[in-house]
Design an enzyme around this catalytic site. Structure first.
Site, PDB file in Angstrom:
ATOM      1  CD  GLN A 179      54.941  60.315 -11.641  1.00 22.56           C
ATOM      2  OE1 GLN A 179      54.005  60.852 -12.210  1.00 22.56           O
ATOM      3  NE2 GLN A 179      54.770  59.245 -10.871  1.00 22.56           N
ATOM      4  CG  ASN A 239      49.111  62.907  -9.416  1.00 23.42           C
ATOM      5  OD1 ASN A 239      49.714  62.224  -8.599  1.00 23.42           O
ATOM      6  ND2 ASN A 239      49.685  63.351 -10.536  1.00 23.42           N
ATOM      7  CD  GLU A 257      49.902  50.795 -11.072  1.00 24.17           C
ATOM      8  OE1 GLU A 257      49.046  50.699 -11.965  1.00 24.17           O
ATOM      9  OE2 GLU A 257      50.231  51.882 -10.550  1.00 24.17           O
ATOM     10  CG  ASP A 293      61.715  55.190 -10.101  1.00 23.10           C
ATOM     11  OD1 ASP A 293      60.483  55.029 -10.078  1.00 23.10           O
ATOM     12  OD2 ASP A 293      62.295  56.212  -9.701  1.00 23.10           O
ATOM     13  CE1 TYR A 328      52.588  48.708 -13.864  1.00 27.17           C
ATOM     14  CE2 TYR A 328      50.490  49.671 -14.468  1.00 27.17           C
ATOM     15  CZ  TYR A 328      51.778  49.803 -14.005  1.00 27.17           C
ATOM     16  OH  TYR A 328      52.245  51.046 -13.685  1.00 27.17           O
TER      17      TYR A 328
HETATM   18  N1  BES Z   1      50.699  54.696 -11.028  1.00 28.98           N
HETATM   19  C1  BES Z   1      51.156  54.371 -12.317  1.00 28.98           C
HETATM   20  C2  BES Z   1      52.479  54.987 -12.670  1.00 28.98           C
HETATM   21  C3  BES Z   1      53.614  54.582 -11.749  1.00 28.98           C
HETATM   22  C4  BES Z   1      53.700  53.297 -11.226  1.00 28.98           C
HETATM   23  C5  BES Z   1      54.592  55.507 -11.442  1.00 28.98           C
HETATM   24  C6  BES Z   1      54.752  52.961 -10.378  1.00 28.98           C
HETATM   25  C7  BES Z   1      55.641  55.162 -10.607  1.00 28.98           C
HETATM   26  C8  BES Z   1      55.718  53.892 -10.065  1.00 28.98           C
HETATM   27  C9  BES Z   1      50.131  54.737 -13.378  1.00 28.98           C
HETATM   28  O1  BES Z   1      48.818  54.528 -12.973  1.00 28.98           O
HETATM   29  C10 BES Z   1      50.346  53.782 -14.507  1.00 28.98           C
HETATM   30  O2  BES Z   1      50.213  52.622 -14.289  1.00 28.98           O
HETATM   31  N2  BES Z   1      50.651  54.281 -15.689  1.00 28.98           N
HETATM   32  C11 BES Z   1      50.811  53.459 -16.854  1.00 28.98           C
HETATM   33  C12 BES Z   1      49.480  53.444 -17.553  1.00 28.98           C
HETATM   34  C13 BES Z   1      49.137  52.240 -18.310  1.00 28.98           C
HETATM   35  C14 BES Z   1      49.378  50.943 -17.649  1.00 28.98           C
HETATM   36  C15 BES Z   1      47.709  52.326 -18.799  1.00 28.98           C
HETATM   37  C16 BES Z   1      51.881  54.060 -17.709  1.00 28.98           C
HETATM   38  O3  BES Z   1      52.305  55.191 -17.428  1.00 28.98           O
HETATM   39  O4  BES Z   1      52.328  53.431 -18.656  1.00 28.98           O
HETATM   40 ZN    ZN Z   2      48.514  52.457 -12.690  1.00 24.13          ZN
END
Ligand code: BES
Ligand code: ZN
Length: 619
Positions: free
Chosen positions: A159, A291, A337, A392, A400
């Site tokens: 990851q 990815n 996002e 993080d 989002y």
């Molecule tokens: N790219 C993100 C995950 C991420 C963001 C990892 C920032 C590290 C830093 C992934 O696309 C994501 O947004 N995942 C969400 C999905 C959800 C919003 C539908 C998750 O894992 O909750």
């Molecule tokens: Zn995302």
């Protein structure tokens, strides 16, 4: 360019964006990335060739990385990001000869790791770094056979987002640098390797080669190794998963091709060839990770009724917003996002209708309001001031849901047709580039705001101010209004639980019903809900999560065995962190949390361990 200069004079703007001459070319403008040691304005990686051996016993990847370089400033050394890597030897290539190069590893920074500095002799435009990873690498999770679905073979996954690629490859770990890659991965003969690249579903007896012909940023480097099989879903979509979950996954995500066609019609062609999914074991700390060519997916969305597939829409949408047009630094994460969340809503509406879309928007808006209640105002800004913080540790729903709400507001200002055309042009204009919030704003102004006389200041309020502007859209769902009505009637004692018309409720209605219940319920109420709807035993991970949270707030003991199982089996941060936070609010909850965390921690990803060590304490 004049506009860009004016933008830089705006008091709302962060200085970081304005440290270049106003006439710097917009697309190439180097922006300082505080999360990387590298200096891409001086030297840039253009291609990575990786050869790694996967050693499950030692929990180590070892081998070498060849980096091809574009030396913009021939006097500058190559500075790479590393974290917990053992660097064994560095070579440089001139013409056809390899020579040993000196290198130094800098002081350890708790967020960034260590800079690897390699002075480059004249003529060297390729370096080879021999290295091995640490068993504690922050971007790797090594799973024992017991932690997998099949229980027969170990599993490894990476990851890399946001800044963990550096824990398994020495590279310029900033989204501003894009490179193509090739790789050879040696695995135990019974295990298959897959990467964020062209994959071949056939077994290759322990040696897998990959090519990624499109240039990607480091955070999209990805590798998975396990007992994997492939099932095709359409000509260009398919699933890799352990045999035990393959069939269920292929059924659950069968709409992926239609989702792709929906986005292509709206925003232009899919630029990456195939789109496959890799289903990970339940300890995967995220819902999904975009990815390229191969999204990584938690198994906790396999609900048996396609009710949680917006996650697939989301990771797929990143193929445009994020992977094609990329945030320049982690401060600009909302460009990835927020756009992706907006695209996800559009996909859900097109495929499953406006009512489902409305419900998902309301649920998203609720998470945003929770964040507003809990975060310091400065962290509710879209173009967030990260400073030197670990991305993080700053993660929230703001980029989002506030990002998506902003784009919905823009859509409402200009009309859907014009906005779709704008986004289509935006993805084409900036494709395969990494951009700052300010580059987006400059483009937005000339391609939309000017035409509709929308003052830049109203947009800047969305981007640079905390909270929400007064005239923000408020998502609404008729289905939820009905749920709220019957919920009230149950709370008043007018309708027994058995008479709540749940027969045609979707997962979304359940989530709304549970999330909006008062914090304190009586023992009789809890028992009535549980015996009528079997909530403690719900096989839907999201519904179970919402119910377990209620159980914790009300010390509802009959749910605690399930709670313990849930926390041990699942490692997805979004599902487990709120449960631990709630437990830590009372003394007996604390004791339970510490006991269960001691058991569960070895099975969690390093990232989840880090988060929970801060909340529960390291056992
Ligand atoms: N790219 C993100 C995950 C991420 C963001 C990892 C920032 C590290 C830093 C992934 O696309 C994501 O947004 N995942 C969400 C999905 C959800 C919003 C539908 C998750 O894992 O909750
Ligand atoms: Zn995302």
């Amino acid at each position: 360019m004049i506009r860009r200069f004016l933008l830089c004079l705006s008091p709302l703007l962060l200085l970081a964006a304005c440290d270049q001459a106003p006439d710097a070319p917009a697309a190439a403008a180097p922006i300082h990335d505080p999360q990387s040691f590298s200096d891409p304005a001086a030297v840039r990686i253009t291609h990575l060739d990786l050869e790694l051996t996967v050693n499950f016993d030692a929990r180590v990847l070892s081998g070498h990385a060849d980096l091809s370089l574009n030396r913009v400033n021939p006097a500058a050394p190559l500075v790479l990001d590393t974290r917990a890597l053992a660097i064994e030897q560095v070579e440089g290539k001139t013409a056809d000869d390899w020579q040993l190069l000196d290198f130094t590893l800098g002081e350890e920074d708790p967020v960034m790791g260590r800079a690897l500095t390699i002075p480059l002799p004249a003529g060297v435009d390729q370096v080879r770094i021999h290295y091995r990873t640490s068993p504690q690498a922050s971007g790797l999770q090594w799973l024992s056979a017991a932690q997998t679905a099949g229980k027969q073979h170990p599993f490894l996954f990476t990851q890399s987002e946001a800044i963990h690629a550096r824990s398994w490859v020495p590279l310029q770990d900033t989204p501003q640098v894009r490179f193509t890659y090739t790789a050879t991965i040696h695995t135990p003969p019974e295990l298959k390797a897959v990467m964020s690249a062209e994959n071949d579903p056939a077994d290759h007896d322990g040696t897998y080669t990959f090519a990624m012909p499109q240039a990607i940023p480091s955070y999209l480097m990805a590798l998975g190794v396990g007992d994997l099989q492939f099932a095709s879903m359409s000509e260009r979509t398919g699933v890799y998963a352990e045999p035990a979950v393959l069939k269920a996954a292929a059924w659950e995500f069968a709409d992926t091709e239609q989702m792709m066609e929906t986005v292509e019609q709206l925003y232009g062609p899919y630029r990456w060839g195939r789109y496959d999914l890799l289903i990970l074991p339940p300890s995967f700390p995220f819902g999904g990770m975009e990815n390229p060519r191969l999204s990584f997916i938690t198994p906790t969305v396999i609900a048996g009724d396609k009710s949680l597939v917006s996650l697939i829409a989301h990771e797929l949408a990143h193929s445009w917003s994020g992977n094609l047009v990329t945030n320049g630094t982690w401060r600009d994460l909302w460009l990835n996002e927020g756009f992706t969340t907006y695209l996800t809503y559009r996909i859900m509406e097109a495929l499953y209708g406006p009512e489902r879309d409305a419900m998902e928007r309301v649920l998203g808006f609720q998470t945003l309001q929770d964040d507003f209640a809990n975060l310091p105002p400065a962290d509710t800004v879209l173009a967030i001031k990260l400073g030197g913080r670990d991305p993080d540790a700053v993660f929230s729903d703001v980029p989002y849901e506030k990002g998506a709400l902003f784009l919905t507001w823009l859509e409402q200002q200009v009309g859907r047709e014009a906005f779709d055309e704008f986004l289509h042009g935006y993805f084409a204009h900036f494709s395969f580039q990494s951009i700052s919030t300010e580059q987006f704003l400059a483009y937005l102004q000339t391609h939309l705001l000017d035409d509709y006389d929308i003052p830049l200041a109203t947009v800047e309020a969305w981007i640079y101010e905390p909270g929400l502007p007064e005239n923000h859209p408020v998502p609404q769902s008729d289905a939820f209004t009905k749920v709220a009505g019957v919920q009230q009637s149950w709370l008043n004692g007018d309708t027994p639980a058995a008479d709540i018309p749940t027969a045609d409720w979707t997962t979304h209605e359940w989530l709304y019903f549970l999330n909006t219940l008062p914090a304190q319920l009586s023992a009789a109420q809890l028992q009535e809900l549980d015996s009528t709807f079997k909530l403690t035993q719900s096989g839907n991970a999201e519904i179970a999560h919402a119910w377990l949270l209620i159980a914790i707030h009300n010390h509802y003991q009959p749910a605690y065995d399930r709670l313990e199982d849930y926390l041990i089996r699942i490692g997805r941060r979004k599902l487990i962190v709120p449960l631990y936070v709630a437990l830590m609010q009372t003394d007996d909850g604390k004791a339970f949390a510490r006991r269960v965390y001691a058991k569960a921690r070895p099975g969690y990803h390093p990232l989840a361990q880090g988060t929970l060590d801060r909340i529960v304490g390291k056992p």
